[in-house]
Every structure is written in C-alpha cells, then in structure tokens.
Design a protein around this motif. Structure first.
Motif, PDB file in Angstrom:
ATOM      1  N   LEU A  95      -4.112 -26.799  42.509  1.00 40.90           N
ATOM      2  CA  LEU A  95      -3.092 -25.830  42.121  1.00 40.90           C
ATOM      3  C   LEU A  95      -3.674 -24.747  41.225  1.00 40.90           C
ATOM      4  O   LEU A  95      -3.374 -23.561  41.391  1.00 40.90           O
ATOM      5  CB  LEU A  95      -1.951 -26.557  41.395  1.00 40.90           C
ATOM      6  CG  LEU A  95      -1.144 -27.567  42.220  1.00 40.90           C
ATOM      7  CD1 LEU A  95      -0.141 -28.293  41.329  1.00 40.90           C
ATOM      8  CD2 LEU A  95      -0.426 -26.872  43.372  1.00 40.90           C
ATOM      9  N   VAL A  96      -4.511 -25.151  40.284  1.00 45.08           N
ATOM     10  CA  VAL A  96      -5.092 -24.201  39.334  1.00 45.08           C
ATOM     11  C   VAL A  96      -5.979 -23.180  40.036  1.00 45.08           C
ATOM     12  O   VAL A  96      -6.027 -22.006  39.653  1.00 45.08           O
ATOM     13  CB  VAL A  96      -5.884 -24.972  38.249  1.00 45.08           C
ATOM     14  CG1 VAL A  96      -6.766 -24.035  37.448  1.00 45.08           C
ATOM     15  CG2 VAL A  96      -4.925 -25.709  37.329  1.00 45.08           C
ATOM     16  N   ASP A  97      -6.677 -23.604  41.086  1.00 46.42           N
ATOM     17  CA  ASP A  97      -7.594 -22.708  41.784  1.00 46.42           C
ATOM     18  C   ASP A  97      -6.905 -21.803  42.804  1.00 46.42           C
ATOM     19  O   ASP A  97      -7.516 -20.866  43.295  1.00 46.42           O
ATOM     20  CB  ASP A  97      -8.688 -23.517  42.487  1.00 46.42           C
ATOM     21  CG  ASP A  97      -9.803 -23.926  41.543  1.00 46.42           C
ATOM     22  OD1 ASP A  97      -9.880 -23.356  40.437  1.00 46.42           O
ATOM     23  OD2 ASP A  97     -10.585 -24.821  41.888  1.00 46.42           O
ATOM     24  N   HIS A  98      -5.651 -22.082  43.142  1.00 46.15           N
ATOM     25  CA  HIS A  98      -5.009 -21.339  44.222  1.00 46.15           C
ATOM     26  C   HIS A  98      -3.790 -20.524  43.798  1.00 46.15           C
ATOM     27  O   HIS A  98      -3.233 -19.794  44.618  1.00 46.15           O
ATOM     28  CB  HIS A  98      -4.601 -22.302  45.352  1.00 46.15           C
ATOM     29  CG  HIS A  98      -5.757 -22.824  46.138  1.00 46.15           C
ATOM     30  ND1 HIS A  98      -6.461 -23.951  45.763  1.00 46.15           N
ATOM     31  CD2 HIS A  98      -6.360 -22.372  47.276  1.00 46.15           C
ATOM     32  CE1 HIS A  98      -7.443 -24.173  46.636  1.00 46.15           C
ATOM     33  NE2 HIS A  98      -7.398 -23.236  47.564  1.00 46.15           N
ATOM     34  N   PHE A  99      -3.363 -20.631  42.539  1.00 46.82           N
ATOM     35  CA  PHE A  99      -2.185 -19.895  42.100  1.00 46.82           C
ATOM     36  C   PHE A  99      -2.482 -19.151  40.802  1.00 46.82           C
ATOM     37  O   PHE A  99      -3.323 -19.593  40.008  1.00 46.82           O
ATOM     38  CB  PHE A  99      -0.997 -20.841  41.897  1.00 46.82           C
ATOM     39  CG  PHE A  99      -0.483 -21.457  43.178  1.00 46.82           C
ATOM     40  CD1 PHE A  99       0.410 -20.766  43.983  1.00 46.82           C
ATOM     41  CD2 PHE A  99      -0.917 -22.712  43.571  1.00 46.82           C
ATOM     42  CE1 PHE A  99       0.867 -21.329  45.161  1.00 46.82           C
ATOM     43  CE2 PHE A  99      -0.461 -23.288  44.751  1.00 46.82           C
ATOM     44  CZ  PHE A  99       0.431 -22.579  45.556  1.00 46.82           C
ATOM     45  N   PRO A 100      -1.798 -18.033  40.569  1.00 41.67           N
ATOM     46  CA  PRO A 100      -1.986 -17.307  39.306  1.00 41.67           C
ATOM     47  C   PRO A 100      -1.627 -18.180  38.114  1.00 41.67           C
ATOM     48  O   PRO A 100      -0.727 -19.026  38.181  1.00 41.67           O
ATOM     49  CB  PRO A 100      -1.020 -16.122  39.429  1.00 41.67           C
ATOM     50  CG  PRO A 100      -0.769 -15.970  40.885  1.00 41.67           C
ATOM     51  CD  PRO A 100      -0.856 -17.344  41.470  1.00 41.67           C
ATOM     52  N   ALA A 101      -2.321 -17.973  37.000  1.00 35.68           N
ATOM     53  CA  ALA A 101      -2.082 -18.777  35.802  1.00 35.68           C
ATOM     54  C   ALA A 101      -0.638 -18.660  35.351  1.00 35.68           C
ATOM     55  O   ALA A 101      -0.007 -19.661  34.978  1.00 35.68           O
ATOM     56  CB  ALA A 101      -3.026 -18.329  34.686  1.00 35.68           C
ATOM     57  N   ARG A 102      -0.096 -17.460  35.356  1.00 36.66           N
ATOM     58  CA  ARG A 102       1.285 -17.236  34.915  1.00 36.66           C
ATOM     59  C   ARG A 102       2.256 -18.081  35.729  1.00 36.66           C
ATOM     60  O   ARG A 102       3.177 -18.707  35.180  1.00 36.66           O
ATOM     61  CB  ARG A 102       1.613 -15.753  35.054  1.00 36.66           C
ATOM     62  CG  ARG A 102       3.045 -15.350  34.718  1.00 36.66           C
ATOM     63  CD  ARG A 102       3.147 -13.831  34.834  1.00 36.66           C
ATOM     64  NE  ARG A 102       4.487 -13.349  34.539  1.00 36.66           N
ATOM     65  CZ  ARG A 102       5.429 -13.116  35.454  1.00 36.66           C
ATOM     66  NH1 ARG A 102       5.160 -13.358  36.743  1.00 36.66           N
ATOM     67  NH2 ARG A 102       6.612 -12.653  35.104  1.00 36.66           N
ATOM     68  N   THR A 103       2.047 -18.142  37.030  1.00 38.69           N
ATOM     69  CA  THR A 103       2.946 -18.878  37.911  1.00 38.69           C
ATOM     70  C   THR A 103       2.840 -20.376  37.712  1.00 38.69           C
ATOM     71  O   THR A 103       3.841 -21.078  37.524  1.00 38.69           O
ATOM     72  CB  THR A 103       2.643 -18.534  39.383  1.00 38.69           C
ATOM     73  OG1 THR A 103       2.802 -17.126  39.577  1.00 38.69           O
ATOM     74  CG2 THR A 103       3.570 -19.286  40.321  1.00 38.69           C
ATOM     75  N   ILE A 104       1.618 -20.896  37.738  1.00 48.07           N
ATOM     76  CA  ILE A 104       1.439 -22.339  37.707  1.00 48.07           C
ATOM     77  C   ILE A 104       1.795 -22.919  36.343  1.00 48.07           C
ATOM     78  O   ILE A 104       2.362 -24.014  36.246  1.00 48.07           O
ATOM     79  CB  ILE A 104      -0.013 -22.729  38.113  1.00 48.07           C
ATOM     80  CG1 ILE A 104      -0.084 -24.212  38.450  1.00 48.07           C
ATOM     81  CG2 ILE A 104      -1.012 -22.349  37.050  1.00 48.07           C
ATOM     82  CD1 ILE A 104       0.766 -24.636  39.608  1.00 48.07           C
ATOM     83  N   ILE A 105       1.502 -22.194  35.259  1.00 50.59           N
ATOM     84  CA  ILE A 105       1.821 -22.715  33.928  1.00 50.59           C
ATOM     85  C   ILE A 105       3.327 -22.702  33.686  1.00 50.59           C
ATOM     86  O   ILE A 105       3.902 -23.699  33.227  1.00 50.59           O
ATOM     87  CB  ILE A 105       1.081 -21.908  32.839  1.00 50.59           C
ATOM     88  CG1 ILE A 105      -0.431 -22.127  32.955  1.00 50.59           C
ATOM     89  CG2 ILE A 105       1.566 -22.319  31.446  1.00 50.59           C
ATOM     90  CD1 ILE A 105      -1.259 -21.247  32.042  1.00 50.59           C
ATOM     91  N   SER A 106       3.984 -21.581  33.992  1.00 51.08           N
ATOM     92  CA  SER A 106       5.429 -21.504  33.759  1.00 51.08           C
ATOM     93  C   SER A 106       6.187 -22.500  34.632  1.00 51.08           C
ATOM     94  O   SER A 106       7.127 -23.173  34.164  1.00 51.08           O
ATOM     95  CB  SER A 106       5.935 -20.080  34.014  1.00 51.08           C
ATOM     96  OG  SER A 106       5.690 -19.692  35.357  1.00 51.08           O
ATOM     97  N   LEU A 107       5.797 -22.614  35.904  1.00 48.35           N
ATOM     98  CA  LEU A 107       6.472 -23.562  36.792  1.00 48.35           C
ATOM     99  C   LEU A 107       6.267 -24.999  36.316  1.00 48.35           C
ATOM    100  O   LEU A 107       7.212 -25.813  36.310  1.00 48.35           O
ATOM    101  CB  LEU A 107       5.951 -23.399  38.217  1.00 48.35           C
ATOM    102  CG  LEU A 107       6.549 -24.355  39.264  1.00 48.35           C
ATOM    103  CD1 LEU A 107       8.062 -24.175  39.358  1.00 48.35           C
ATOM    104  CD2 LEU A 107       5.899 -24.125  40.625  1.00 48.35           C
ATOM    105  N   SER A 108       5.054 -25.325  35.902  1.00 46.27           N
ATOM    106  CA  SER A 108       4.775 -26.683  35.430  1.00 46.27           C
ATOM    107  C   SER A 108       5.549 -26.988  34.153  1.00 46.27           C
ATOM    108  O   SER A 108       6.067 -28.104  33.972  1.00 46.27           O
ATOM    109  CB  SER A 108       3.275 -26.860  35.198  1.00 46.27           C
ATOM    110  OG  SER A 108       2.554 -26.727  36.407  1.00 46.27           O
TER     111      SER A 108
END
Length: 417
Positions: free
Chosen positions: A272-285
C-alpha cells in the motif's frame, strides 16, 4: 518484505534491532514486578515506567543532532553498551532504600533508547536505499516489532517468576551486547558532517527544515493528534476489557488479537505504501483505525470485539510504516536524524498527554463516552491529514526529487562524507 534481507548490512542491522528490542521487552514486566515485590507500592511501580519514558521527551531534539553529527552505527553500538551498563544497576536494588537505583537504571535505559532510535531510523536508508527495499525493510521491522512485543514481556515475566530478577537482567545485558556486536559487523557508514558545528546551530537547521517542508510539518501535526487519541484509547483498553468483556482473561485475548492484526498488516502495508500517495494512505488508515476502535469498544460480544481488534491492527501498522517511509524518503539524509527525533519527541509528549487524558475523561464523564470521544479525535487526525498534507504527496518522492541506489541490485552503498 523479506527482499531487504538480501542486503547483508540490513540483515545485521535488523538482527541488532530485533535482539535489542527483545532484551528491552524482557524488562517490561520483570522490572516493575521486581519493584512491586520489593516495595509493595503501586506508585513506586508506576514511577519505573515514567522514568523510562521521560528521556524521549526531554532529549529528543538533541538525540537527532547526535544522529546527524556522528557516525550512526557507532552511536547504536555506544547506546547498546550504555543500555547494558544502566540496567545492571537493577541487580543492586534489593531493599526499598535502594529502589532509587532502578529509577536511575530506567533513566539510563530510556536515554539509550531515545538516542538509538533516531540513529537506527536515519541509518536504514543508507543501507537499503530509498527505493522499494526501504518500504520492505520498514515492513519487516514492524512485523518483528509486533512479534517481539507479543512474546518478550511474558517471557520476561516467566523468567522472573522462575529464576528471579538476576536472570532477566543477565539476559537483557546479553541481548544488548549481541546487538552491539551485530552493528559492529556492518560496513555501511552514515554521517552527515563532522562535530564542528554548534548544537544550537544544528537544532535551528532542523527546525528550519521542518518549517519549510510543508508535507513533513503537516505530518508532524496530524501524527500528534493521532498519537494522543491512540494513547488515550490504549490507556482505557484494560478497564474496558475488565468491565465490559468479562475480565483479565478476555483482555489477554483482546491484546493477542491486536497483535495478530499488527502482524497481518505488516506485509500488506508495504504494498500500500509503495502504490498510493502518502496523504491518501495515511488519512484512510487513520480513519479505519478510528472505525475499528469504535466497533471494538461498542461490541456487544467478545467475538465481535476480537474481530475488530484484528481489523484494527492492519491500518494501525500501515500508519506507522507509511509515516516512517515518508520521512526516510522525503528528508535529506543529513537532516534525517533531527527530523526523526522531532517525531520521537512529539510522540512521547502526545502519548503522555493521551495516557493521562483518557483516564481523566473517563472519571469526569464515563468510560463509554471517553472511549467514543477518543475515537472521534482519531477521525479528526484523518481530517487533519487531508487538510494539511499537500495533495499528491507521493511517498516515492523526496523533497529534492532524489532516489538513492538500491544496494540489492549491485549498486554501491551510499556513504556520507
């Protein structure tokens, strides 16, 4: 996740960090149990943990300067030896009058950990580069942390019950020495500059970078809110389990389920970390963590609570890995120690505030309302991430658009001058 182990120096570094974490984990139950056995005081037992976490709050910025000023492997070796010397003082604390030696040992242990952690985190990109192996290395480290976190404290407790505090301290000292030996066998060096700059100038330089790096500054803010809420929820977890799920045995099941989710999430989060923008993956998580907490704390049965606990572990470890990987890729290597230590300092402050705020709120209102309020604050952290982090912030991008070579693909290790 295992690809990073192809790099010899990372294998040694991972071994060192795993052994060091195991040695520290052995003390988590055994030392407080020894204090309680000697003093019979709950307050004296609690002070042991407080002294251990205090150095991270007070020394965080200076630990970053040290990590950026001197050779990081040597820092890790020195702090391993410091840890071994500090905890050896516990062997002399046998009466209530000598219990202050354990407090001194806890301060020494916490100081060593506060200095070791930024150095180790800043050194990892020098060993594996900032490409895909970096997220693999962080995922493996998180997985190992989960395993050690689940196994080491009960092992330490059993060893204390069977053989006494001397055996536990001896095992922890041996772990520190083995960790130092593993780091000493590495060949990658990482040091930003010599010890000629003043400490104040180094601190100002690190703060200037945080002020100028909008995404990193935003991440520091949102992580503070997230950790505060997480600490409050963690502090209320045991009272919730005892009063709503049936007792301490059910609490043990809940903690095991959380650990299982953490372990399952480590390999998933790397992709997930390698395939999605940091803003998206952190906020969604962060939002998913809030949802899983809400489900767990409003569960009407133990199976539902255990399911929620497993689901909680996956986004929880993703937040951790995404933030670490972002910092290591986006921060110039000569500043990484100071930036990492800023996050460590804020983490210590937020965790201490949350640990006090959660129980205090439950006393003022009620346990269910306090739990749901902390869940709402966790949702707030996701909104803060979306609002503050620049849109399109990619984990694979650094502030200077750089990417270090990948040692596993035949490139030379990057060496700082």
């Amino acid at each position: 996740m295992l690809q990073a182990l192809r790099v010899r120096d990372f294998r040694l570094l991972w071994t060192a960090r795993s052994i060091a974490a195991l040695g520290t984990g052995l003390l988590d139950v055994a030392v407080p149990a020894h204090v309680y056995a000697v003093t019979g005081s709950v307050l004296a037992t609690g002070l042991t943990l407080a002294f251990r976490h205090l150095p991270a709050l007070l020394l965080g910025p200076f630990a970053g300067v040290i990590a950026d000023r001197w050779d990081r492997p040597r820092i890790m070796i020195t702090t391993d030896l410091m840890h071994a010397m500090a905890i050896s003082a516990v062997l002399l604390a046998r009466t209530p009058e000598t219990i202050w030696l354990i407090y001194a040992a806890s301060l020494g242990q916490g100081t060593a950990a506060a200095i070791f952690r930024p150095a180790a985190q800043a050194h990892t990109p020098a060993v594996v580069g900032v490409g895909p192996l970096l997220s693999a290395a962080n995922a493996l480290s998180a997985f190992t942390t989960g395993v050690v976190g689940l196994s080491a404290p009960p092992i330490g407790g059993l060893l204390f019950a069977a053989s006494g505090i001397n055996a536990v301290i001896g095992a922890a000292i041996a772990a520190s020495l083995l960790s130092a030996t593993a780091v000493a066998r590495t060949t990658t060096r990482s040091r930003a500059h010599g010890p000629t700059q003043k400490v104040l100038a180094d601190l100002v330089q690190g703060l200037r970078h945080l002020r100028q790096a909008a995404a990193t500054r935003a991440l520091l803010a949102t992580n503070s809110v997230y950790l505060l809420a997480n600490a409050a929820l963690t502090a209320l977890l045991i009272p919730f389990g005892v009063t709503h799920l049936g007792g301490s045995v059910q609490v043990g099941y809940l903690l095991s389920a959380l650990g299982l989710g953490f372990l399952l999430g480590a390999p998933i989060s790397r992709r997930l970390v390698d395939h999605f923008p940091a803003r998206t993956i952190i906020s969604l998580s962060q939002a998913l963590v809030a949802g899983a907490f809400f489900l767990m704390f409003n569960a009407s049965s133990l199976p539902v609570a255990l399911t929620a606990a497993v689901l909680l572990g996956v986004p929880g470890v993703t937040v951790l890995i995404a933030i670490h990987t972002w910092l290591q890729r986006a921060t110039p290597k000569e500043l990484l120690g100071r930036v990492s230590s800023a996050f460590v300092t804020v983490e210590a402050a937020a965790s201490m505030v949350g640990a006090f705020a959660g129980p205090a709120m439950s006393e003022l209102i009620s346990l269910p309302l306090a739990l749901n309020a902390a869940c709402a604050v966790t949702v707030l952290s996701a909104l803060v991430t979306l609002c503050l982090m620049p849109r399109g912030s990619q984990v694979l991008q650094g502030t200077e658009g750089r990417r270090s070579p990948d040692p596993a693909q035949g490139q030379e290790h990057p060496h700082a001058s």
